[in-house]
Enzyme design. Structure first.
Site, PDB file in Angstrom:
ATOM      1  N   HIS A  24     106.613  30.595 -45.533  1.00 58.57           N
ATOM      2  CA  HIS A  24     107.805  31.315 -45.080  1.00 58.57           C
ATOM      3  C   HIS A  24     108.346  30.692 -43.791  1.00 58.57           C
ATOM      4  CE1 HIS A  24     107.453  34.330 -48.092  1.00 58.57           C
ATOM      5  NE2 HIS A  24     106.435  34.974 -47.568  1.00 58.57           N
TER       6      HIS A  24
ATOM      7  N   LYS B  20     110.168  38.005 -49.023  1.00 59.32           N
ATOM      8  CA  LYS B  20     110.755  38.892 -50.038  1.00 59.32           C
ATOM      9  C   LYS B  20     112.019  38.317 -50.680  1.00 59.32           C
ATOM     10  CE  LYS B  20     108.974  41.907 -51.089  1.00 59.32           C
ATOM     11  NZ  LYS B  20     107.840  41.911 -52.089  1.00 59.32           N
TER      12      LYS B  20
ATOM     13  N   SER C  81     114.205  45.090 -49.559  1.00 59.15           N
ATOM     14  CA  SER C  81     112.884  44.711 -50.052  1.00 59.15           C
ATOM     15  C   SER C  81     111.915  44.480 -48.892  1.00 59.15           C
ATOM     16  CB  SER C  81     112.994  43.446 -50.906  1.00 59.15           C
ATOM     17  OG  SER C  81     111.756  43.135 -51.508  1.00 59.15           O
TER      18      SER C  81
END
Length: 274
Positions: free
Chosen positions: A107, A45, A137
């Site tokens: 990620h 995010k 988020s």
């Protein structure tokens, strides 16, 4: 299609993970990068889809425009470590890419990135987002993302975020780990989400310079228009609404696209004018 069950968080090489990102670990670590691959790395995010879409438009917006309406972003830019069992794992999707360069997202914290990306001296675009906006988020993302544990209430979630007990580990360790790697690896471009919001054109120029691209002013304006938040949010090929692990009945993948810290900075500037 039935959504997968919510997984449990566990420690994996010192990083909190779920099995959806470790089940395919041998293939992840043995993934063979190519010299022209571009890796897009972020903490969850922090602008991953935004940068992915920018790069896809820069490289293929004119040469293969049909991609924009026929392939969702997660197929154009595979999520390397994902293995959701209801779509092919990210390594398989990446291996099947016919584009040059291949755009691949991750990620993973820097220490878990497959070694071939370093051996091939690949270009890497990292995006960092301030902790406050990132946490908010991430909370709403976990509410609708079936590949992550249940987030619980906000207070408990925020405590876990500060403790680093999140999928992909500590925000602080992630952003600082990649920042430190940048000091010794010349092919990492380290961007900030807030800078991209404040002046997308300026950061687009930085990206192009890093990648050795020289798009025309008209082409850059076309990219800027395509990646505006409201345009992406309405674009089913960019907003992840076709991703089977996302439950849009709970929350959209793309919510507001604003930066609290940037808004506060602008309010301060306005006050200082008077």
């Amino acid at each position: 299609m039935e959504l997968p069950p919510r997984p449990k968080l566990f420690d994996f090489h010192g990083v909190s993970m779920t099995h959806y990102f470790t089940d395919n670990w041998e293939n992840i670590q043995n993934f063979q990068a190519r010299p022209d691959d571009i890796l897009i790395a972020t903490y969850p995010k922090a602008g991953t889809t935004w940068v992915s879409y920018i790069l896809d438009l820069l490289y293929f917006g004119q040469t293969a425009p049909e991609r924009q309406t026929s392939l969702p972003i997660y197929e154009r830019v595979p999520f390397l470590e994902s293995d959701f069992h209801i779509i092919p794992p990210g390594t398989e999707l990446a291996d099947k890419l016919s584009t040059s360069p291949r755009l691949i997202k991750t990620h993973l914290p820097v220490q878990l990135v497959p070694k071939s990306f370093w051996e091939q001296n690949c270009r890497i675009v990292y995006v960092a987002r301030n902790a406050k906006d990132n946490a908010v988020s991430y909370f709403h993302f976990d509410r609708m993302n079936q590949a992550h544990p249940e987030p619980g209430d906000w207070n408990n979630f925020l405590q876990r975020f500060m403790d680093g007990k999140m999928v992909f580990g500590s925000w602080y360790d992630h952003v600082t780990g990649w920042w430190e790697k940048k000091q010794t690896h010349s092919k990492i471009l380290y961007l900030f989400y807030e800078d991209m919001v404040e002046d997308t054109g300026r950061e687009l120029d930085r990206l192009c310079s890093f990648l050795g691209l020289s798009p025309s002013a008209e082409e850059k304006e076309r990219v800027r228009g395509g990646v505006k938040f409201d345009n992406m949010k309405k674009n089913s090929m960019a907003n992840c609404s076709t991703d089977p692990v996302m439950d849009f009945k709970i929350s959209p993948f793309m919510r507001k696209g604003v930066c609290v810290c940037l808004c506060a900075r602008e309010r301060m500037r306005e006050r200082n004018k008077h």
